[in-house]
Design a protein around this motif. Sequence first.
Motif, PDB file in Angstrom:
ATOM      1  N   ILE A 155       0.916  -1.217  -0.096  1.00 22.13           N
ATOM      2  CA  ILE A 155      -0.073   0.098   0.052  1.00 22.13           C
ATOM      3  C   ILE A 155       0.945   1.340  -0.066  1.00 22.13           C
ATOM      4  O   ILE A 155       0.764   2.398  -0.488  1.00 22.13           O
ATOM      5  N   GLY A 156       1.943   1.275   0.857  1.00 25.77           N
ATOM      6  CA  GLY A 156       3.045   2.438   0.819  1.00 25.77           C
ATOM      7  C   GLY A 156       3.532   2.618  -0.387  1.00 25.77           C
ATOM      8  O   GLY A 156       3.480   3.836  -1.164  1.00 25.77           O
ATOM      9  N   ALA A 157       3.949   1.427  -1.210  1.00 24.34           N
ATOM     10  CA  ALA A 157       4.701   1.760  -2.774  1.00 24.34           C
ATOM     11  C   ALA A 157       3.482   2.466  -3.654  1.00 24.34           C
ATOM     12  O   ALA A 157       3.666   3.230  -4.331  1.00 24.34           O
ATOM     13  N   GLY A 158       2.285   1.818  -3.247  1.00 25.83           N
ATOM     14  CA  GLY A 158       1.216   2.434  -4.391  1.00 25.83           C
ATOM     15  C   GLY A 158       0.643   3.768  -4.082  1.00 25.83           C
ATOM     16  O   GLY A 158       0.652   4.758  -4.662  1.00 25.83           O
ATOM     17  N   ALA A 159       0.747   4.272  -2.652  1.00 22.33           N
ATOM     18  CA  ALA A 159       0.607   5.679  -2.013  1.00 22.33           C
ATOM     19  C   ALA A 159       1.601   6.508  -2.832  1.00 22.33           C
ATOM     20  O   ALA A 159       1.514   7.708  -3.083  1.00 22.33           O
ATOM     21  N   GLY A 160       2.914   5.998  -2.407  1.00 23.26           N
ATOM     22  CA  GLY A 160       4.081   7.084  -2.754  1.00 23.26           C
ATOM     23  C   GLY A 160       4.079   7.279  -4.131  1.00 23.26           C
ATOM     24  O   GLY A 160       3.969   8.318  -4.664  1.00 23.26           O
ATOM     25  N   PHE A 161       3.677   6.286  -5.078  1.00 21.04           N
ATOM     26  CA  PHE A 161       3.911   6.432  -6.496  1.00 21.04           C
ATOM     27  C   PHE A 161       2.783   7.315  -6.958  1.00 21.04           C
ATOM     28  O   PHE A 161       2.688   8.224  -7.688  1.00 21.04           O
ATOM     29  N   GLY A 162       1.452   6.993  -6.129  1.00 19.78           N
ATOM     30  CA  GLY A 162       0.069   7.926  -6.567  1.00 19.78           C
ATOM     31  C   GLY A 162       0.487   9.388  -6.207  1.00 19.78           C
ATOM     32  O   GLY A 162       0.117  10.115  -6.971  1.00 19.78           O
ATOM     33  N   ILE A 163       0.933   9.721  -5.227  1.00 21.92           N
ATOM     34  CA  ILE A 163       1.013  10.929  -4.493  1.00 21.92           C
ATOM     35  C   ILE A 163       2.090  11.710  -5.582  1.00 21.92           C
ATOM     36  O   ILE A 163       1.826  12.808  -6.218  1.00 21.92           O
ATOM     37  N   LEU A 164       3.263  11.194  -5.877  1.00 22.94           N
ATOM     38  CA  LEU A 164       4.112  11.743  -6.764  1.00 22.94           C
ATOM     39  C   LEU A 164       3.699  11.852  -8.127  1.00 22.94           C
ATOM     40  O   LEU A 164       3.897  12.964  -8.960  1.00 22.94           O
ATOM     41  N   LEU A 165       2.832  10.863  -8.602  1.00 20.98           N
ATOM     42  CA  LEU A 165       2.207  11.238 -10.060  1.00 20.98           C
ATOM     43  C   LEU A 165       1.340  12.173  -9.991  1.00 20.98           C
ATOM     44  O   LEU A 165       1.208  13.050 -11.113  1.00 20.98           O
TER      45      LEU A 165
END
Length: 257
Positions: A155-165
């Motif tokens: 979830i952290g990987a997805g969240a990090g990717f999503g926020i910066l995207l």
Amino acid sequence: MDLMYVTQLLLASLAGLSVGSFLNVVSDRIPAGQSLVSPPSHCPSCETRIRSVDLIPLVSYLVLRGRCRACAATIPIRTLWVEFATGVIFALLWVKFGWSYQGVAMMAYTGLFLAVFIIDLEHHIIPNKVILVGLVASLAIASFWPGVGPVKALIGAGAGFGILLALYLIPGFVIGEGDVKLAAVVGAATGFPIVAVGLGLSFVMGGVVAMLLIITRRSRRKAEIPFGPFIAASAMITLVWGDSILAWYLAQFAILR
Ligand SMILES: [Zn+2]
């Protein structure tokens, strides 16, 4: 301080110096698309193979006074500071964590995030190879990290990717594609919700340094400063103190209420 303590501290420092030496090779060869194992270390100017006596971290640079033994070409000062910094960081990590799971894992993270730091600083890129190795390693390490585990890591990987995207897609907001991918690695390592601390901290540090550089007229535009080194440094700080930073941050709201 007993002898056992000093010996182990020395051992951690030596491990750091060796990893630092390897990080120099990684930082030279990965962006150039070269293999990490062959050919053996050689001078980039005169191609002379470097003798093993000249490959001792820290010592060789100082003995050779930063020059190639064969052709006297300058060895980049980065060689020295990377070895030194890795040695010091490993020593500090050992003092805080010992040879625990977190201690050894933090040493691995140091290798990963220092490589990102150096390569992005020098080339303004974060190679996909480094991202991929980092993502797999982070997911594996975080799966056994106290308070994280495989689900929070994903979830952290997805969240990090999503926020910066989302930020990447805002016109005029200067971050690169590599930064977006790196955020996924940081999210995997720190897990959810600590990933918010890691990314938030990188914007604070990046903002402060960008302002200082613009004030001192070393840089005119934000785009000249790569953002990856800030994400990498924040990730390391967050992995060690993330919980405390989050608790402190949330406490500020409690005071306001
Ligand atoms: Zn040479």
